[in-house]
Enzyme design. Structure first.
Site, PDB file in Angstrom:
ATOM      1  N   GLU A 210      54.285  49.639   4.181  1.00  0.00           N
ATOM      2  CA  GLU A 210      55.526  49.496   4.926  1.00  0.00           C
ATOM      3  C   GLU A 210      56.103  50.863   5.289  1.00  0.00           C
ATOM      4  O   GLU A 210      56.634  51.060   6.387  1.00  0.00           O
ATOM      5  CB  GLU A 210      56.530  48.669   4.105  1.00  0.00           C
ATOM      6  CG  GLU A 210      57.641  48.056   4.933  1.00  0.00           C
ATOM      7  CD  GLU A 210      58.303  46.887   4.210  1.00  0.00           C
ATOM      8  OE1 GLU A 210      57.590  45.951   3.787  1.00  0.00           O
ATOM      9  OE2 GLU A 210      59.524  46.919   4.050  1.00  0.00           O
TER      10      GLU A 210
ATOM     11  N   GLU B 181      54.156  52.076   8.130  1.00  0.00           N
ATOM     12  CA  GLU B 181      54.510  51.297   9.318  1.00  0.00           C
ATOM     13  C   GLU B 181      55.820  51.808   9.914  1.00  0.00           C
ATOM     14  O   GLU B 181      55.945  51.970  11.138  1.00  0.00           O
ATOM     15  CB  GLU B 181      54.634  49.801   8.963  1.00  0.00           C
ATOM     16  CG  GLU B 181      54.911  48.916  10.185  1.00  0.00           C
ATOM     17  CD  GLU B 181      55.189  47.459   9.836  1.00  0.00           C
ATOM     18  OE1 GLU B 181      55.127  47.091   8.640  1.00  0.00           O
ATOM     19  OE2 GLU B 181      55.481  46.689  10.772  1.00  0.00           O
TER      20      GLU B 181
ATOM     21  N   CYS C 278      59.667  41.245   2.385  1.00  0.00           N
ATOM     22  CA  CYS C 278      59.253  40.800   1.042  1.00  0.00           C
ATOM     23  C   CYS C 278      59.831  39.456   0.650  1.00  0.00           C
ATOM     24  O   CYS C 278      59.282  38.771  -0.196  1.00  0.00           O
ATOM     25  CB  CYS C 278      59.717  41.771  -0.030  1.00  0.00           C
ATOM     26  SG  CYS C 278      59.482  43.461   0.394  1.00  0.00           S
TER      27      CYS C 278
ATOM     28  N   SER D 296      58.852  43.873   9.587  1.00  0.00           N
ATOM     29  CA  SER D 296      57.610  44.530   9.186  1.00  0.00           C
ATOM     30  C   SER D 296      56.481  43.506   9.127  1.00  0.00           C
ATOM     31  O   SER D 296      56.685  42.369   8.711  1.00  0.00           O
ATOM     32  CB  SER D 296      57.792  45.164   7.802  1.00  0.00           C
ATOM     33  OG  SER D 296      56.539  45.451   7.228  1.00  0.00           O
TER      34      SER D 296
ATOM     35  N   LYS E 218      59.047  31.478  -2.789  1.00  0.00           N
ATOM     36  CA  LYS E 218      57.689  32.002  -2.964  1.00  0.00           C
ATOM     37  C   LYS E 218      56.669  30.871  -3.029  1.00  0.00           C
ATOM     38  O   LYS E 218      55.515  31.039  -2.659  1.00  0.00           O
ATOM     39  CB  LYS E 218      57.597  32.853  -4.237  1.00  0.00           C
ATOM     40  CG  LYS E 218      58.267  34.213  -4.111  1.00  0.00           C
ATOM     41  CD  LYS E 218      57.419  35.212  -3.335  1.00  0.00           C
ATOM     42  CE  LYS E 218      58.205  36.491  -3.079  1.00  0.00           C
ATOM     43  NZ  LYS E 218      57.563  37.339  -2.065  1.00  0.00           N
TER      44      LYS E 218
ATOM     45  N   GLU F 143      56.045  30.252   0.479  1.00  0.00           N
ATOM     46  CA  GLU F 143      55.301  31.360   1.085  1.00  0.00           C
ATOM     47  C   GLU F 143      53.799  31.240   0.778  1.00  0.00           C
ATOM     48  O   GLU F 143      52.954  31.396   1.658  1.00  0.00           O
ATOM     49  CB  GLU F 143      55.831  32.693   0.552  1.00  0.00           C
ATOM     50  CG  GLU F 143      55.161  33.915   1.170  1.00  0.00           C
ATOM     51  CD  GLU F 143      55.621  35.219   0.517  1.00  0.00           C
ATOM     52  OE1 GLU F 143      56.112  36.088   1.235  1.00  0.00           O
ATOM     53  OE2 GLU F 143      55.505  35.363  -0.715  1.00  0.00           O
TER      54      GLU F 143
ATOM     55  N   GLU G 169      48.805  30.656   7.069  1.00  0.00           N
ATOM     56  CA  GLU G 169      48.161  31.938   7.394  1.00  0.00           C
ATOM     57  C   GLU G 169      47.854  32.774   6.149  1.00  0.00           C
ATOM     58  O   GLU G 169      47.214  33.805   6.248  1.00  0.00           O
ATOM     59  CB  GLU G 169      49.030  32.738   8.376  1.00  0.00           C
ATOM     60  CG  GLU G 169      50.380  33.203   7.851  1.00  0.00           C
ATOM     61  CD  GLU G 169      51.497  32.190   8.078  1.00  0.00           C
ATOM     62  OE1 GLU G 169      51.197  30.988   8.237  1.00  0.00           O
ATOM     63  OE2 GLU G 169      52.673  32.599   8.073  1.00  0.00           O
TER      64      GLU G 169
ATOM     65  N   CYS H 280      66.216  39.753  -5.990  1.00  0.00           N
ATOM     66  CA  CYS H 280      65.385  38.839  -6.784  1.00  0.00           C
ATOM     67  C   CYS H 280      65.961  38.561  -8.176  1.00  0.00           C
ATOM     68  O   CYS H 280      65.702  37.520  -8.754  1.00  0.00           O
ATOM     69  CB  CYS H 280      63.978  39.391  -6.926  1.00  0.00           C
ATOM     70  SG  CYS H 280      63.255  39.839  -5.356  1.00  0.00           S
TER      71      CYS H 280
END
Lengths: 575, 170
Positions: free
Chosen positions: A280, A283, A300, A320, A359, A362, A367, A505
């Site tokens: 990141e 990037e 994230c 990102s 999560k 996710e 994908e 978190c």
């Protein structure tokens, strides 16, 4: 100021204060179910907080009744006790009596209040729930409206803290219940799966999907090589599941417990958090140098990703392309580690321990299979891991400290602070600064991005890049404030960190309950302690395991392999 | 979506969608405007299906959940099409003891709908009310603006026929 007495204690408070607030001021306890102090939520819905006020005709709900000069309040009379008991009895008459098999048993506020006020019988005809449908359409959360007591906390947190406003009371009177808009299933809705509704729910009406059985099954399967990763925040939350003080840093005990549960390798999401910073950070540099889309936002937090896909799909190019640390770990476990250990990736089973309900979603995104397999097989929340450790009869508190396995277990202080709001930003800036200037930042502690303020800003001089302007938001309602600025072109930031949950978190939807801002802050402090007192390295690019990973496998940040395994794309969803 | 694109969605015409947008435009940005907007729109369309609620939420920039919450809270609003003729059966105490419940059952059977629904040809909608204050005439049934007194099950079909045969104005 207004002076009144509560149970013969005199208290002086501002006009407009409620009796409940005044009572708390003088440590007079009044039981409540719907009120939620942190949300400033007092809908007066549950009626458990009834008290007696002199000269008032009937009992009053103390959470909404304002104080008056000379008022005399009594909270513990026969009349009050009887009324409370009746109120809770009525609540229970419209609530399933399956407490023993409910996942919230032991942490249910309704159960605790029923005990507290002394309900010993439910004399009213109970509602028949036999045809009741449970919404388990989502991979993250399960809603059971039969257990809903209409406290409306979830509605408040969804609208005010998260700015999602998905939940609403439907209908009126006895049949009223809380549903997503249009009574849609969660899976068909704009739910971000952040799980803050489950955090505030006093009963078992909204809970995380329990996936512990899948993990037990994998652990017993001799053909499976089961590896586990734990998010940064787990090491500062898990102790609370076993009565330890909030802010206990239990990394070593956590590892020991996971080994005793039977995991073949105990790795760490912190390892891939360092990797995220490498990817990141580069990037960001690339976008700044090559005129890419700015400001770049972090990626994230899966709740944040689903939020922007629904509510600001036009801003997805700002996000990102880096996968989250969880997903980077999964993709590498079934490629890099498989190669390293000489194990067929089809036999590797990746379990994540996350402070997060989103999560779970996710990991199930279609994908997220770049290793050729589902990258992360099962995600457990902190609460579920607590359950497994208790089931296994492990005495967590007296476990010895153990250490992570190689090659995906090493981490730096930069990775561990991912668990607190501002942590990703701080970690990224440390590495970006070092990459640009060739030397570490003079002070690695970037105080302005720390702490629980909703939106934080900082400006940093970074060598030849000049001034780098950053912003940090946690809680999606705060994210909205920043995204509205980005959308109308008034944001001049380079980099924005967003965490879906309040506090980041450490305050995630899968955290130990109940939670307060004080607990969130203590957990965050423990992470900063891990960063500056415990870890040998404090910058992601210094992590020897990450250096080894690039040397032996990935070659370079943003390289071909990284692109294949560690970066992703997003879906325009709308509302 | 433009009005042209919306035409035909849930059977509303281009003209109806234009009136819908007019109502939204009129109140846009004014606090507390959701209920009057929904009221005006329902006056045009007869009911408030999901497509309309989404349109209102977007138009007024309020969460869909809020629109849905209001629509389901007030019995005045309906998400189901209403019949051309509104049948209201009184289930107040007097009507109830004189057999209004049987009338409801009979109507549900003969019209093939539940309370709160309307017939497939949209001719009749069936509702129940608690008391119409005409207990002396119990059991009472009101169709549109006509009050029918001492209604027996056997008379129901004949009463409805009077509305069925009426030439369709539209």
């Amino acid at each position: 100021m207004v002076e009144l007495t509560i149970d013969k204690k005199t208290v002086s408070v501002k006009e407009g204060t409620t009796i409940l607030e005044a009572a708390r001021r003088v440590d007079v306890f009044i039981p409540t179910l719907c009120a939620y102090e942190e949300l400033n939520h007092t809908p007066g819905a549950c009626r458990v907080c009834l008290v007696e006020v002199d000269r008032a005709r009937s009992l009053v709900a103390s959470c909404v009744y304002p104080v008056a000069q000379g008022m005399r309040v009594r909270t513990n009379t026969q009349r009050v006790r009887r009324a409370r008991r009746a109120v809770v009895e009525f609540l229970l008459s419209d609530h399933p009596q399956d407490c023993n098999v409910c996942v919230k048993s032991g942490s249910c506020e309704l159960q605790a209040i029923a005990e507290l006020v002394g309900v010993r019988d439910v004399r009213v005809d109970r509602t028949d729930f036999s045809t009741h449908r449970i919404d388990d359409s989502s991979p993250a959360l399960v809603r059971d409206t039969s257990k809903c007591i209409n406290c409306l906390r979830c509605v408040a947190v969804c609208a005010e803290v998260q700015g999602v406003s998905l939940l609403t009371p439907e209908g009126r009177g006895f049949d009223s219940k809380v549903v997503p808009a249009m009574a849609a299933d969660l899976a068909d809705s704009a739910c971000t799966y952040c799980g803050q509704c489950a955090v505030v729910c006093p009963t078992g009406a909204i809970v995380e999907r329990d996936d512990t059985e899948k993990v037990w099954a994998a652990l017993e399967d001799p053909k499976k090589h089961v590896v586990v990763q734990e998010a940064p925040a787990i090491r500062v939350q898990l102790g609370e599941e076993f009565g330890m003080e909030p802010g206990s840093l239990v990394t070593g005990k956590m590892i020991a417990a996971l080994r005793r549960l039977g995991f073949d390798r105990v790795f760490d999401t912190n390892f891939s958090a360092d990797l995220t910073i490498m990817e990141e950070g580069h990037e960001l540099l690339k976008r700044v140098k090559e005129g890419g889309v700015l400001p770049m936002t972090t990626s994230c937090s899966p709740g944040w990703i689903k939020f922007i896909e629904h509510f600001y799909p036009q801003l997805l190019p700002n996000v990102s392309t880096c996968k989250s640390p969880q997903q980077m770990f999964g993709a590498l476990a079934k490629t890099y580690y498989a190669e390293f250990a000489g194990i067929d990736p089809k036999d590797i089973f990746v379990v994540s321990i996350m402070p997060c309900t989103a999560k779970k979603y996710e990991a199930s995104r279609p994908e997220m299979r770049d290793s050729g397999y589902r990258d992360v097989d099962v995600v457990l929340t902190t609460r579920e891991l607590g359950r497994m450790i208790r089931q296994a009869g492990i005495d967590f508190v007296s476990l010895p400290d153990e250490t992570f396995d190689a090659p995906m277990g090493r981490y730096t202080g930069a990775a561990t602070i991912f668990g607190a709001t501002g942590g990703v930003m701080e970690a990224a800036l440390r590495t970006v600064y070092a990459v640009v200037t060739g030397e570490p930042m003079p002070d690695l502690n970037i105080q302005p991005v720390r702490g629980l303020e909703g939106v934080k800003e900082a400006t940093l001089e970074v060598g030849e890049l000049g001034e780098v302007k950053v912003a940090v938001a946690h809680g999606l309602a705060n994210a909205r404030k920043l995204m509205d600025q980005v959308a109308d072109g008034t944001a001049d930031y380079h980099f924005i960190e967003i965490m879906a949950c309040p506090g980041g978190c450490v305050g995630g939807g899968g955290q130990p309950l109940p939670v307060t801002d004080e607990k969130r802050a203590k957990r965050a402090e423990a992470l900063y302690r891990d960063d500056c007192e415990v870890q040998e390295f404090r910058q992601s690019h210094e992590n020897p395991a990450i250096k080894q990973l690039y040397e032996k496998f990935l070659k370079e940040p943003l390289g071909h392999k990284s692109h294949e395994l560690l970066h992703t794309h997003y879906t325009q969803r709308g509302v | 979506m433009s009005n042209a694109e919306l035409a035909g969605v849930d059977e509303f015409s281009k003209e109806e969608w234009a009136l819908v947008d007019e109502a939204i435009e009129k109140y846009k940005g004014k606090p507390g405007s959701l209920i009057p907007v929904l009221e005006e729109i329902q006056a045009v369309t007869g009911y408030l299906p999901e497509s309309l609620q989404r349109h209102v939420a977007r138009g007024l920039d309020v969460p869909l959940s809020q629109v849905y919450g209001v629509v389901t809270f007030y019995s005045f609003f309906t998400m189901k099409p209403r019949g051309k003729h509104r049948i209201r059966i009184c289930l107040g105490t007097a009507c109830h003891v004189r057999g209004a419940g049987r009338n409801v059952d009979q109507l549900k059977k003969s019209l093939g709908i539940d309370v709160g629904e309307c017939t497939e040809d949209r001719k009749f909608g069936l509702e129940v009310v608690r008391c119409l204050g005409a207990c002396g005439l119990a059991p009472v049934m009101v169709v549109d603006a006509d009050t029918h007194k001492q209604v027996k099950e056997a008379k129901l079909d004949k009463i409805l026929d009077g509305y069925r045969d009426e030439p369709d104005a539209s």
